[in-house]
Enzyme design. Structure first.
Site: not given
Ligand code: NDP
Length: 288
Positions: A43, A48, A77, A110
């Site tokens: 995604d 981004y 998006k 988006h």
């Molecule tokens: P997430 O809710 O996926 O959270 C990401 C965080 O969780 C990072 O800090 C990561 O740290 C941590 N994390 C991931 N896996 C683990 C684990 N197993 N244990 C502990 N910590 C963990 O974040 P996003 O807000 O980025 O949402 C996911 C995706 O959704 C985005 O990347 C994007 O592609 C999409 N999105 C779409 C939006 C929209 O408006 N359409 C808005 C926001 C997001 P670490 O790197 O250290 O693992």
């Protein structure tokens, strides 16, 4: 695990989120870990600013895993500053170019609004309908396999369907135990729109309230899994897609392992009861 969208296209229930993952070296290494862990859906979004790095990395990485373009589901998006038919087409073609693809598996609007306008501006509606009309045309041309929306609420989606007679394939929106959007999920289900959650893990922040939630942690401890897996399992057990983001290869692997266990009805209820209607990202409720 996968779902068949209203376009007939099959989409994996879990994808890899790439918000805030930028720079060729980092993008290459996380995609390498993600493909090795079995992710086959990615995604991204024009905002981004990583589509070029993703395109280049995939070109190098797919042969390493014996994969072809059609083995990977790619979502991008339309950015909120590019609403309207001309800009939408231009932006979509730019995404295709940056991602080095002939087609995208899924393209989403988006945000229901257009950047730079007040939320109550009446032009939002006209511009997003123009974008949608252009996306329908791009789908007919074969450049987009499926089209959908992100951050749209029920009234935004109903208007799109009523006005254009084309139903989005996917709604991607914030959804987790602190923001349970049950009525919106039910609405999408009734229209055959696949509901995909973002920020399932509480997004990238120094004060993550989801991964440290005491109920989530208690269930995780009892089951011997990570809190992240509990949060992702909670969503997929409802048939909701997830796109966890991580730059840590252990987390990337861990997040894929959500189909080997299930949560009990009582655990699902306990997680649903955590709902506080708290938005961690943007809230579209003001956009006309
Ligand atoms: P997430 O809710 O996926 O959270 C990401 C965080 O969780 C990072 O800090 C990561 O740290 C941590 N994390 C991931 N896996 C683990 C684990 N197993 N244990 C502990 N910590 C963990 O974040 P996003 O807000 O980025 O949402 C996911 C995706 O959704 C985005 O990347 C994007 O592609 C999409 N999105 C779409 C939006 C929209 O408006 N359409 C808005 C926001 C997001 P670490 O790197 O250290 O693992």
């Amino acid at each position: 695990m996968a779902v068949t969208l209203n376009s007939g296209v099959v989409m994996p229930l879990i994808g890899f989120g790439t918000f805030k993952i930028r720079g060729k070296e980092l993008v290459y290494s996380v995609l390498d870990s993600a493909l090795a862990a079995g992710y086959r859906s990615i995604d991204t979004a024009s905002v981004y600013r990583n589509e070029g790095d993703i395109g280049e990395s995939l070109k190098e990485l797919l042969p390493k895993y014996g994969l072809k373009r059609q083995d990977v589901f790619i979502t991008s998006k339309l950015g909120p500053k590019n609403q309207g038919c001309g800009r939408c087409r231009e932006s979509c073609l730019q995404s295709l170019h940056s991602l080095q693809c002939d087609y995208l598996d899924l393209y989403l609007i988006h945000w229901p609004g257009t950047q730079g306008m007040q939320p109550c501006d009446a032009r939002h509606r006209d511009l997003r309908l123009q974008s949608w009309g252009e996306m329908v045309a791009l789908q007919k041309e074969g450049k987009l396999k499926s089209i959908g929306v992100s951050n749209f609420l029920q009234h935004h989606i109903e208007d799109v369907i009523d006005t254009t007679k084309h139903t989005p394939a996917v709604l991607q929106i914030e959804y987790h135990p602190h923001l349970v959007q049950r009525r919106l999920v039910d609405f999408c289900r009734s229209k055959g729109i696949h509901f995909q959650a973002y920020s399932s893990l509480g997004t990238t922040t120094d004060s993550n309230t989801l991964l440290t939630d005491s109920v989530v942690c208690k269930i995780a401890k009892q089951r011997g899994v990570s809190p992240a897996r509990v949060l992702l399992r909670w969503a997929v057990q409802q048939g909701i897609g997830v796109i966890p983001k991580s730059t840590n290869s252990d987390h990337i692997r861990d997040n894929m392992d959500i189909f080997s266990f299930s949560l009990s009805d009582q655990e699902m209820v306990s997680l649903n009861q955590l709902d506080t209607q708290s938005h961690l990202c943007w809230n579209p409720s003001q956009v006309l």
